[in-house]
Scaffold this active site. Sequence first.
Site, PDB file in Angstrom:
ATOM      1  N   ASP A   1     -38.996 -41.982  10.098  1.00 47.33           N
ATOM      2  CA  ASP A   1     -37.591 -42.235  10.467  1.00 47.33           C
ATOM      3  C   ASP A   1     -36.781 -41.033  10.012  1.00 47.33           C
ATOM      4  OD1 ASP A   1     -34.872 -43.252  10.660  1.00 47.33           O
ATOM      5  OD2 ASP A   1     -35.750 -45.269  10.724  1.00 47.33           O
ATOM      6  N   ASP A   2     -35.801 -40.640  10.794  1.00 47.26           N
ATOM      7  CA  ASP A   2     -34.991 -39.474  10.415  1.00 47.26           C
ATOM      8  C   ASP A   2     -33.902 -39.835   9.422  1.00 47.26           C
ATOM      9  OD1 ASP A   2     -33.892 -40.895  12.735  1.00 47.26           O
ATOM     10  OD2 ASP A   2     -32.274 -39.414  12.648  1.00 47.26           O
TER      11      ASP A   2
ATOM     12  N   GLU B   1    -102.593 -48.514  17.348  1.00 40.14           N
ATOM     13  CA  GLU B   1    -103.157 -49.620  18.118  1.00 40.14           C
ATOM     14  C   GLU B   1    -103.636 -50.758  17.237  1.00 40.14           C
ATOM     15  OE1 GLU B   1    -106.543 -46.560  17.668  1.00 40.14           O
ATOM     16  OE2 GLU B   1    -104.364 -46.577  17.745  1.00 40.14           O
TER      17      GLU B   1
ATOM     18  N   MET C   1     -35.551 -44.056  17.851  1.00 41.77           N
ATOM     19  CA  MET C   1     -34.421 -43.149  18.060  1.00 41.77           C
ATOM     20  C   MET C   1     -34.418 -42.061  16.991  1.00 41.77           C
ATOM     21  SD  MET C   1     -33.241 -44.456  20.751  1.00 41.77           S
ATOM     22  CE  MET C   1     -31.711 -43.551  20.950  1.00 41.77           C
TER      23      MET C   1
ATOM     24  N   ASN D   1    -104.834 -42.932  26.073  1.00 40.90           N
ATOM     25  CA  ASN D   1    -103.798 -41.903  25.984  1.00 40.90           C
ATOM     26  C   ASN D   1    -104.282 -40.568  26.524  1.00 40.90           C
ATOM     27  OD1 ASN D   1    -101.651 -43.390  24.895  1.00 40.90           O
ATOM     28  ND2 ASN D   1    -102.388 -43.128  22.800  1.00 40.90           N
TER      29      ASN D   1
END
Length: 457
Positions: free
Chosen positions: A9-10, A373, A55, A338
Amino acid sequence: MTARILVVDDIDTNVKLLEARLTADYFEVACAYSGPEALQICARERIDIVLLDVMMPGMDGFEVCRRLKAEPRSQHIPVIMITALDQPADKLQGLEAGADDFLTKPVDDVALITRVKNLARLKMLTDEMLMRASTGSQMGMSAIGESELQQLSDSGKILLVEDRPSAAERIIEALKPHYNVELESDPSRALLELPDAGYDLMIVSLGLQHADGLRLCSQVRSLDRTRHLPILIIVEEGENARLLRGLDIGVNDYITRPIDPAELLARVRTQIKRKRYVQYLRTRLEESVEMAVLDPLTALHNRRYMNSHLSTLFDESAQSGRPLSVLVIDIDHFKSVNDTHGHDVGDLVLKDFATRVRRNIRGIDLACRMGGEEFVVVMPDTDIANAYKVAERLRLAIAEVPFSCGEGDSKLDITASMGVATFEFPEDTPEIILRRADQALYCAKRDGRNKVVADAA
C-alpha cells in the site's frame, strides 16, 4: 498456522494497521509501498500471500497482480486485493488480473484473518504439490503441468442448501457458467446425499427458514466421509456471533449478503482449488508409496517389501503354530529370451509371467519379484503338501500356454523351475526357509528344469 504476508500500500498508515493485525495473529509480515517494490520482493524472497491495495500511483494493484501471475516464480502466490471500490466491475477486473480474493476497506478483522488463513493453507498445499511433482519427475513419475494447475478449479459439483427460491436462483445464476450447482432445500436430505454424490463444495445459507444451517455444518464435519468437504456459509450482515461459531465448527469460508457474484465466484474457486490440490497430493502420496514397495515392471511387490513382510508373517506363524510355506521361482533360460528376441520381448514375458502367478495364488499370498527372472511367493496357513500343489498348478499354467512376443502371432514356450520350503523347526528363520527353498530350486534346475522340488529338510 504461520505464513509470510506481503502488505502492499502506498499509504504508511494502512500498511502499519494491517501489519499490526496480522502480527497479532502470529503471521510474519513484509511491507512494500509501491507496485515495483512489491514485484522485487516477490522475486527475491519467499512470500506466501500478497495483500495488495488497488489504488496506488504509478502502477496500480491490477497491473501488479497481472505481473505476479505472469512470472513462474510468483504465479502461485495467492493475491488478496484490498480496495475502497465496491463495484462489481472492479472485482471482475481483479479476477481477470488473477486475484484470488478481495477485501473492501475498511477491512473487517474477521474477514482479514479468515481470508488470509484460507489462502495460507492453499499456498502450503500448492508448495507441497509442486515439490512432489518435481520429485516425481526425478523419479520418473509424470508431473502436473501448468495448464492442469489452472484447471483444478475450473469446474466442479456444488450442493447449495437454501430454502428461499429467489435467493437460490441468484446464486445458481452466478455460478452456473462455471459449476454444476444442485439445489436442496431440506438439510436432512442434503446430509443423506453428500457422502455418495461426489460434491466438491457445499454452500449453506444460515438464513434457512425451517432449519439450523450451523447444525448441518456440524453434522457434515462429524461424518468420516464428509469431514473434509469444503463448506461455504452465507451470513447476514452483522451476524458475527453465528459467523464465529461457524468458523469454530470448521466452516472453510463465508460470504455476506447481499451477495456479489464476482466475490462468490472467487470464494468458490478458492475452496474447490484447495480440495483438488488435496486430492492430487493424496494420489501422489499413494503413488509414492506404491513406487517404494512395488516392482515397476510387473506390479508385484519388490524385494524390500518381501523382506519386511516375510518377517511379520513368520512371527505370526511362530506364535499361532500355523504353517507357512515359501515358493521360489526362476524362469528357465530367460537370458536366451533377451538375447534372441530383445529386452522388450523379455519385459512382455515378465509381465505375463507375473499375471499368471497372481491368477494362481490366493489373495492372502504374497507374490514378489526378487529381481531379474526370480520370483517368490509366500503362502500363510499352507503346509508343504499344499504348497507343492500350488507350485505344480502354477508350473502347468506357465508351461502349457505359450507367451506372446508382441510381434504379430509369434509365441514363445516358457517354463519355470520351482523350489518349495516350509517353516517346521524351532530354529527356523525367514532366511533359513528362503535358503532351503532356493536349494530346492537348484535341485529342480539340476534335474532338468520345468520341475517343482519340495525341500525335504
